[in-house]
Design a protein around this motif. Structure first.
Motif, PDB file in Angstrom:
ATOM      1  N   SER A  13       0.816  -1.218   0.000  1.00 34.72           N
ATOM      2  CA  SER A  13       0.000   0.000   0.000  1.00 34.72           C
ATOM      3  C   SER A  13       0.850   1.269   0.000  1.00 34.72           C
ATOM      4  CB  SER A  13      -0.941   0.008   1.209  1.00 34.72           C
ATOM      5  OG  SER A  13      -0.186  -0.013   2.409  1.00 34.72           O
ATOM      6  N   ASP A  14       2.090   1.169   0.457  1.00 36.09           N
ATOM      7  CA  ASP A  14       2.999   2.308   0.524  1.00 36.09           C
ATOM      8  C   ASP A  14       3.861   2.423  -0.732  1.00 36.09           C
ATOM      9  OD1 ASP A  14       4.146   4.501   1.868  1.00 36.09           O
ATOM     10  OD2 ASP A  14       5.816   3.258   2.546  1.00 36.09           O
ATOM     11  N   LYS A  15       3.898   1.366  -1.540  1.00 33.30           N
ATOM     12  CA  LYS A  15       4.818   1.309  -2.676  1.00 33.30           C
ATOM     13  C   LYS A  15       4.483   2.335  -3.760  1.00 33.30           C
ATOM     14  CE  LYS A  15       8.288  -1.029  -4.359  1.00 33.30           C
ATOM     15  NZ  LYS A  15       9.541  -1.136  -3.666  1.00 33.30           N
ATOM     16  N   ALA A  16       3.211   2.452  -4.139  1.00 32.61           N
ATOM     17  CA  ALA A  16       2.833   3.363  -5.228  1.00 32.61           C
ATOM     18  C   ALA A  16       3.209   4.814  -4.938  1.00 32.61           C
ATOM     19  CB  ALA A  16       1.345   3.239  -5.533  1.00 32.61           C
ATOM     20  N   PRO A  17       2.897   5.357  -3.764  1.00 29.85           N
ATOM     21  CA  PRO A  17       3.310   6.752  -3.494  1.00 29.85           C
ATOM     22  C   PRO A  17       4.828   6.926  -3.467  1.00 29.85           C
ATOM     23  CG  PRO A  17       1.689   6.017  -1.866  1.00 29.85           C
ATOM     24  CD  PRO A  17       2.054   4.840  -2.697  1.00 29.85           C
TER      25      PRO A  17
END
Length: 113
Positions: A13-17
């Motif tokens: 969930s943190d990878k895209a940003p």
């Protein structure tokens, strides 16, 4: 990742940003280089526009460090002298060099282990 030790550090969930932020910073840095060189687009950028400090007292342009070569010169024996060691070690079958060469005052010599 295939490494079980690194899986815990992978927060999907943190990878895209994080990837988006990295990409934006890269684009911003490139735009800084382009505008500093007085250019309007990345297509106009080449190694004559980028400088690198090579010692405490000397800065060189990238075209001085990595000179341009003639088109297709690496396909024959007319390659630049600076490519001599790499061309002698290269093989089309593997990324591993077939031989190891060292540069001495008298020229390139094969290292036999």
């Amino acid at each position: 990742t295939q490494d079980d030790k690194l899986v815990d550090g992978l927060v999907v969930s943190d990878k895209a940003p994080r990837v988006s932020s990295f990409h934006q910073e890269t684009v911003d840095a490139l735009m800084g280089i382009i505008s500093s060189a007085g250019l309007r687009s990345s297509e106009a950028l080449n190694r004559t526009h980028i400088y690198r400090r090579v010692s405490q007292q000397e800065i060189k342009r990238y075209d001085e460090i990595f000179p341009y070569v003639n088109r297709a010169c690496l396909l024959g024996s007319a390659y630049p002298e600076s490519f001599s060691q790499a061309m002698q070690e290269a093989t089309a079958d593997s990324f591993t060099a077939l031989h190891s060469f060292a540069l001495y005052d008298s020229g390139l010599k094969e290292i036999v282990i």
